[in-house]
Design a protein around this motif. Structure first.
Motif, PDB file in Angstrom:
ATOM      1  N   TRP A 294       0.833  -1.204   0.000  1.00 27.11           N
ATOM      2  CA  TRP A 294       0.000   0.000   0.000  1.00 27.11           C
ATOM      3  C   TRP A 294       0.865   1.249   0.000  1.00 27.11           C
ATOM      4  O   TRP A 294       1.919   1.287   0.638  1.00 27.11           O
TER       5      TRP A 294
ATOM      6  N   GLU B 247       0.460   5.315   0.857  1.00 26.21           N
ATOM      7  CA  GLU B 247      -0.395   6.352   1.455  1.00 26.21           C
ATOM      8  C   GLU B 247       0.199   7.709   1.127  1.00 26.21           C
ATOM      9  O   GLU B 247       1.408   7.912   1.254  1.00 26.21           O
TER      10      GLU B 247
ATOM     11  N   ALA C 194       0.566  11.287   2.308  1.00 26.82           N
ATOM     12  CA  ALA C 194       0.394  11.922   3.613  1.00 26.82           C
ATOM     13  C   ALA C 194      -0.432  13.213   3.540  1.00 26.82           C
ATOM     14  O   ALA C 194      -1.186  13.517   4.449  1.00 26.82           O
TER      15      ALA C 194
ATOM     16  N   GLY D  69      -4.098  11.949   2.540  1.00 22.83           N
ATOM     17  CA  GLY D  69      -4.592  10.776   3.246  1.00 22.83           C
ATOM     18  C   GLY D  69      -5.089   9.688   2.319  1.00 22.83           C
ATOM     19  O   GLY D  69      -5.620   8.673   2.750  1.00 22.83           O
ATOM     20  N   ARG D  70      -4.937   9.886   1.012  1.00 20.38           N
ATOM     21  CA  ARG D  70      -5.409   8.871   0.059  1.00 20.38           C
ATOM     22  C   ARG D  70      -4.494   7.655   0.102  1.00 20.38           C
ATOM     23  O   ARG D  70      -3.297   7.785   0.329  1.00 20.38           O
ATOM     24  N   GLU D  71      -5.084   6.495  -0.128  1.00 18.72           N
ATOM     25  CA  GLU D  71      -4.325   5.244  -0.095  1.00 18.72           C
ATOM     26  C   GLU D  71      -4.535   4.501  -1.395  1.00 18.72           C
ATOM     27  O   GLU D  71      -5.631   4.483  -1.943  1.00 18.72           O
TER      28      GLU D  71
ATOM     29  N   TYR E 279      -3.486   0.746  -3.428  1.00 17.64           N
ATOM     30  CA  TYR E 279      -2.833  -0.559  -3.436  1.00 17.64           C
ATOM     31  C   TYR E 279      -2.025  -0.679  -4.726  1.00 17.64           C
ATOM     32  O   TYR E 279      -2.537  -0.400  -5.815  1.00 17.64           O
TER      33      TYR E 279
ATOM     34  N   ARG F   6       3.507  -1.034   3.748  1.00 14.28           N
ATOM     35  CA  ARG F   6       2.972   0.296   3.485  1.00 14.28           C
ATOM     36  C   ARG F   6       4.110   1.301   3.347  1.00 14.28           C
ATOM     37  O   ARG F   6       5.083   1.272   4.109  1.00 14.28           O
TER      38      ARG F   6
ATOM     39  N   VAL G 274       4.539   5.416   3.169  1.00 10.26           N
ATOM     40  CA  VAL G 274       3.872   6.708   3.291  1.00 10.26           C
ATOM     41  C   VAL G 274       4.752   7.772   2.642  1.00 10.26           C
ATOM     42  O   VAL G 274       5.924   7.922   2.996  1.00 10.26           O
TER      43      VAL G 274
END
Ligand code: FES
Length: 90
Positions: free
Chosen positions: A6, A8, A10, A13-15, A17, A85, A87
């Protein structure tokens, strides 16, 4: 791994895959995220993005060994991720 993690963003805040076989840049671009890029090969440095957390897997030829080892920035056109993940400061 190149895909299967994933990402992200920052600032929003969208994520997203990142499926196996896809690049972070590709997924973000397809989702309409405004990302700077040029070569898509890890050689120009245009897509270098600050990493806030997660451990990227570097596949570029732009960052020095020291910079890659610091894991605080990454070329999103060709990176993978060693953690689940990543970020990014985007
Ligand atoms: S677009 Fe050139 S290094 Fe990523």
């Amino acid at each position: 791994m190149i895909g299967g993690f994933w990402v992200e963003l920052a600032r929003s805040g969208r994520e997203f895959y990142i499926p196996e076989g896809k690049k972070v840049l590709e997924v973000l671009f397809e989702a309409g995220v405004d990302v700077d890029y040029s070569c898509e090969l890890g050689i120009c440095g245009t897509c270098i993005t600050r990493v806030i957390s997660g451990i990227p897997e570097h596949h570029d030829s732009v960052l020095s060994e020291e910079e890659q080892a610091a894991n605080d920035k990454v070329a999103i056109c060709c990176c993978g991720c060693k953690t689940d993940r990543l970020v990014l400061d985007l």
